[in-house]
Design a protein around this motif. Structure first.
Motif, PDB file in Angstrom:
ATOM      1  N   ALA A   1       0.765  -1.128   0.056  1.00 15.02           N
ATOM      2  CA  ALA A   1       0.062  -0.050  -0.101  1.00 15.02           C
ATOM      3  C   ALA A   1       0.869   1.256  -0.268  1.00 15.02           C
ATOM      4  O   ALA A   1       0.828   1.945   0.962  1.00 15.02           O
ATOM      5  CB  ALA A   1      -1.093   0.058   1.237  1.00 15.02           C
ATOM      6  N   PRO A   2       1.549   1.418  -1.008  1.00 14.53           N
ATOM      7  CA  PRO A   2       2.376   2.543  -1.029  1.00 14.53           C
ATOM      8  C   PRO A   2       1.875   3.884  -1.100  1.00 14.53           C
ATOM      9  O   PRO A   2       2.612   4.897  -0.950  1.00 14.53           O
ATOM     10  CB  PRO A   2       3.469   2.289  -2.418  1.00 14.53           C
ATOM     11  N   MET A   3       0.557   4.065  -1.480  1.00 14.40           N
ATOM     12  CA  MET A   3      -0.125   5.291  -1.532  1.00 14.40           C
ATOM     13  C   MET A   3      -0.643   5.797  -0.150  1.00 14.40           C
ATOM     14  O   MET A   3      -1.352   6.556   0.129  1.00 14.40           O
ATOM     15  CB  MET A   3      -1.395   5.322  -2.359  1.00 14.40           C
ATOM     16  N   SER A   4      -0.296   4.871   0.837  1.00 11.32           N
ATOM     17  CA  SER A   4      -0.601   5.288   2.308  1.00 11.32           C
ATOM     18  C   SER A   4       0.109   6.715   2.482  1.00 11.32           C
ATOM     19  O   SER A   4       0.910   7.285   2.200  1.00 11.32           O
ATOM     20  CB  SER A   4       0.049   4.426   3.252  1.00 11.32           C
ATOM     21  N   ASP A   5      -0.431   7.517   3.564  1.00 16.73           N
ATOM     22  CA  ASP A   5      -0.018   8.651   4.077  1.00 16.73           C
ATOM     23  C   ASP A   5       1.182   8.810   4.776  1.00 16.73           C
ATOM     24  O   ASP A   5       1.821   9.738   4.595  1.00 16.73           O
ATOM     25  CB  ASP A   5      -1.226   9.512   4.821  1.00 16.73           C
ATOM     26  N   MET A   6       1.510   7.571   5.526  1.00 18.05           N
ATOM     27  CA  MET A   6       2.868   7.681   6.128  1.00 18.05           C
ATOM     28  C   MET A   6       3.100   6.270   6.482  1.00 18.05           C
ATOM     29  O   MET A   6       2.302   5.277   6.317  1.00 18.05           O
ATOM     30  CB  MET A   6       2.682   8.297   7.508  1.00 18.05           C
ATOM     31  N   PHE A   7       4.246   6.080   6.830  1.00 23.94           N
ATOM     32  CA  PHE A   7       4.762   4.656   6.980  1.00 23.94           C
ATOM     33  C   PHE A   7       5.872   4.505   8.147  1.00 23.94           C
ATOM     34  O   PHE A   7       6.343   5.358   8.791  1.00 23.94           O
ATOM     35  CB  PHE A   7       5.757   4.211   5.828  1.00 23.94           C
ATOM     36  N   LEU A   8       5.514   3.319   9.014  1.00 26.52           N
ATOM     37  CA  LEU A   8       6.541   2.902   9.921  1.00 26.52           C
ATOM     38  C   LEU A   8       7.746   2.054   9.344  1.00 26.52           C
ATOM     39  O   LEU A   8       7.300   1.277   8.582  1.00 26.52           O
ATOM     40  CB  LEU A   8       5.798   2.260  11.191  1.00 26.52           C
ATOM     41  N   THR A   9       8.845   2.318   9.391  1.00 23.68           N
ATOM     42  CA  THR A   9       9.889   1.720   8.921  1.00 23.68           C
ATOM     43  C   THR A   9      11.251   1.747   9.867  1.00 23.68           C
ATOM     44  O   THR A   9      11.280   2.192  10.978  1.00 23.68           O
ATOM     45  CB  THR A   9      10.583   2.392   7.605  1.00 23.68           C
ATOM     46  N   LEU A  10      12.147   0.693   9.431  1.00 26.38           N
ATOM     47  CA  LEU A  10      13.102   0.448  10.273  1.00 26.38           C
ATOM     48  C   LEU A  10      14.644   0.650   9.650  1.00 26.38           C
ATOM     49  O   LEU A  10      14.507   0.723   8.177  1.00 26.38           O
ATOM     50  CB  LEU A  10      13.091  -1.150  10.504  1.00 26.38           C
ATOM     51  N   ALA A  11      15.540   1.562  10.219  1.00 21.87           N
ATOM     52  CA  ALA A  11      16.675   1.928   9.692  1.00 21.87           C
ATOM     53  C   ALA A  11      17.979   1.885  10.747  1.00 21.87           C
ATOM     54  O   ALA A  11      17.516   1.907  11.869  1.00 21.87           O
ATOM     55  CB  ALA A  11      16.495   3.233   9.078  1.00 21.87           C
ATOM     56  N   GLN A  12      18.979   1.680  10.144  1.00 22.72           N
ATOM     57  CA  GLN A  12      20.104   1.789  11.132  1.00 22.72           C
ATOM     58  C   GLN A  12      20.742   3.027  11.324  1.00 22.72           C
ATOM     59  O   GLN A  12      21.081   3.952  10.766  1.00 22.72           O
ATOM     60  CB  GLN A  12      21.247   1.176  10.545  1.00 22.72           C
ATOM     61  N   ALA A  13      20.373   3.508  12.612  1.00 27.92           N
ATOM     62  CA  ALA A  13      20.584   4.822  13.303  1.00 27.92           C
ATOM     63  C   ALA A  13      21.894   4.894  14.123  1.00 27.92           C
ATOM     64  O   ALA A  13      22.409   3.517  14.019  1.00 27.92           O
ATOM     65  CB  ALA A  13      19.561   5.606  14.026  1.00 27.92           C
TER      66      ALA A  13
END
Length: 540
Positions: A215-227
């Motif tokens: 669903a890439p047309m969602s308004d926002m995403f929770l995602t994981l990344a290396q901080a």
């Protein structure tokens, strides 16, 4: 026209009925203290059974989403076009609160009521359930950042579907997604290579690639990344506060087996902007609540598909005649149909029990039970769905193999929930992990199961066998599927013995525990009241 062209012995359309007229579902709703939602549930069920809604479901699967990376002038837009019926499906789901609404509903049983509606409306079309589920699941994870939660939770719970890429604060309602999987890691999210670099204003800049973003047309995403502090969770809006597009590039849409109405994509974070949710280095712990809630919806979705398959098979067999009588009256077909209904009701009953536990978040015992019960049920219910769909399709004979019957779409959809949020091995190992890290979950699980003690000797014996399995830790990972399957079955059996129709409970215990059952569906033992069981999936 020659008489050979007369249409006879064909089954009338299954339309104009109440999909929510489901005894196992309604009983689960009442037990959860959510009987107050029954009127709206039946309203939704009647809409789900209408010719119009079924047409929406058919058309959006025949007219799939289309990716538009650039506009006519060459500007990057990264948008996905959907058939208008997709938006009709989403509007119904959002207006009935199938997404984030329960998180702001103080009534007893709000989450169970939402689960019942999700299960009912999902029988129209499963693909759009994905963004609805992710929006529901995003809310508790987002609460790890109180400022972001206060800002966006009311919009994630709003009952207005407001499609289109605009700054989130300017919209009447929001849809959220989740983006974790990368091509080199899959379920091993700690292998993610997407990086997040902190900026002076408190935001982070993300660079990397995600292999599956639904669903890439969602308004926002929770995602994981290396901080800098390790793997972390971030919220990324598609449109930034200044109104500009966040550089989340849609590379392509996935060409999937099923779930074809829903767009799933590969994306690139090209210095995209996000905000930290939770603490640096605790990304998995932050997002795990979202994962667990989507696992509940996987279980509900599989149960929903089984109910649809069982009802369609019974409807077909009731109206189709062969060898001098209706198929439903043929003893072997009755065995098959009853077995399908038993499996369906076992799935529905356990899914609604787990949904009810979601309403009791201040009850430590309930949450311990939910942790383990959800892991074992997600594994088993979702694993059973493809076999169930195949057998239901076969009840139609060659008619079931034709797209117009709707059964091929159900069959293609069936494997998804077992893969989504961790395939079979991941789910089974997660159950072992829960037992190891939270031993109180084992006690809570058996406390639930043993409420049926003495109700059926075959179930009691099965519970004893499971206890013995759990005392033997030798090669436990190798045996994980067998152990988790046995746990899921005794949980289903306990619930059916306590709450199910007597004929369903007896058939379940005789076959799943009594040893009088074959490998295929339709191998129930003699003496089962197939008529009473089949009636529970009949449409009148």
């Amino acid at each position: 026209m020659p008489a050979t062209h007369e249409v006879t012995n064909q089954v009338p359309p299954l339309q104009g009925h109440d999909v929510a007229d489901d005894p196992a579902l309604l009983a689960g709703l009442e037990r959860a203290g959510a009987g107050w939602a029954s009127e709206e549930l039946h309203e939704l069920g009647r809409l789900a059974g209408s010719e119009q809604a079924q047409e929406w479901g058919r058309v959006v699967n025949e007219n799939e989403p289309v990716l538009r990376t650039h506009d006519r002038y060459g500007h990057r837009i990264d948008e996905v076009e959907f058939h208008p019926y997709w938006h009709d499906l989403m509007t119904v789901a959002v207006s009935h609160g199938l997404h984030g609404t329960p998180w702001q509903d103080p009534r007893e049983g709000a989450h169970a009521a939402r689960a019942a509606k999700f299960y009912t409306w999902g029988q129209v079309e499963a693909g759009h359930s994905c963004p609805i589920s992710m929006t529901y699941a995003a809310v508790p994870a987002l609460r790890a950042n109180p400022e972001l939660a206060a800002r966006y939770e009311p919009l994630l719970a709003a009952t207005e579907y407001d499609f289109g890429l605009r700054e989130p604060d300017s919209k009447r309602g929001l849809i959220a997604g989740m983006s974790m999987t990368e091509k080199q890691g899959g379920s091993d999210v700690r292998a993610n290579t997407t990086t997040a670099v902190p900026s002076a204003d408190g935001s982070y800049t993300l660079v990397g690639h995600k292999w599956f973003t639904s669903a890439p047309m969602s308004d926002m995403f929770l995602t994981l990344a290396q901080a800098p502090g390790g793997l972390s969770c971030f919220l990324l809006p598609r449109v930034l506060p200044d109104g500009s597009r966040n550089p989340i590039r849609l590379q392509r849409l996935k060409d999937k087996l099923g779930n074809r109405s829903n767009a799933s994509s590969e994306i690139e974070y090209d210095h995209a902007v996000g905000w930290l949710v939770g603490e640096e280095g605790r990304g998995v712990r932050t997002i795990i609540e979202m994962v667990n809630n989507t696992r509940l919806d996987c279980t509900l979705g599989s149960a929903s598909g089984m109910r649809l398959g069982a009802v369609r098979a019974v409807h077909h067999a009731t109206h189709r005649h062969a060898f001098g009588k209706a198929l439903v009256d043929q003893p072997l077909m009755a065995n098959v149909l009853a077995d399908l209904v038993v499996e369906s009701e076992a799935a529905t009953t356990v899914a609604m029990r787990l949904a009810a536990a979601g309403d009791r978040r201040d009850d430590a015992q309930e949450q311990a039970f939910r942790r383990l019960g959800l892991a074992v049920s997600k594994y088993w219910v979702c694993k059973r769905a493809p076999m169930h769909a195949a057998e239901a399709l076969e009840c139609f004979g060659g008619n079931g193999y034709v797209e117009e019957s709707g059964m091929p779409r159900l069959y293609r959809e069936a494997p998804l929930s077992s893969i989504w949020e961790g395939s079979g091995n991941v789910a089974a190992l997660d159950a072992l992990r829960a037992m190891g890290k939270q031993p109180e979950s084992v006690a809570a699980f058996f406390a639930e199961v043993e409420q049926a003690a003495g109700g059926d000797a075959r179930l009691d014996d099965a519970v004893d066998r499971v206890r013995k399995e759990l005392t033997d830790l030798d090669a436990i990972e190798y045996r994980a599927r067998r152990v988790v399957e046995a746990m899921a079955l005794v949980l289903q059996g306990s619930l059916l013995v306590r709450h199910g129709h007597p004929a369903v409970a007896d058939a379940f215990c005789a076959s799943r525990f009594g040893g009088d059952w074959g490998i295929a569906f339709g191998t129930l033992p003699a003496g089962v009241d197939t008529g009473a069981i089949i009636e529970r999936a009949a449409v009148h």
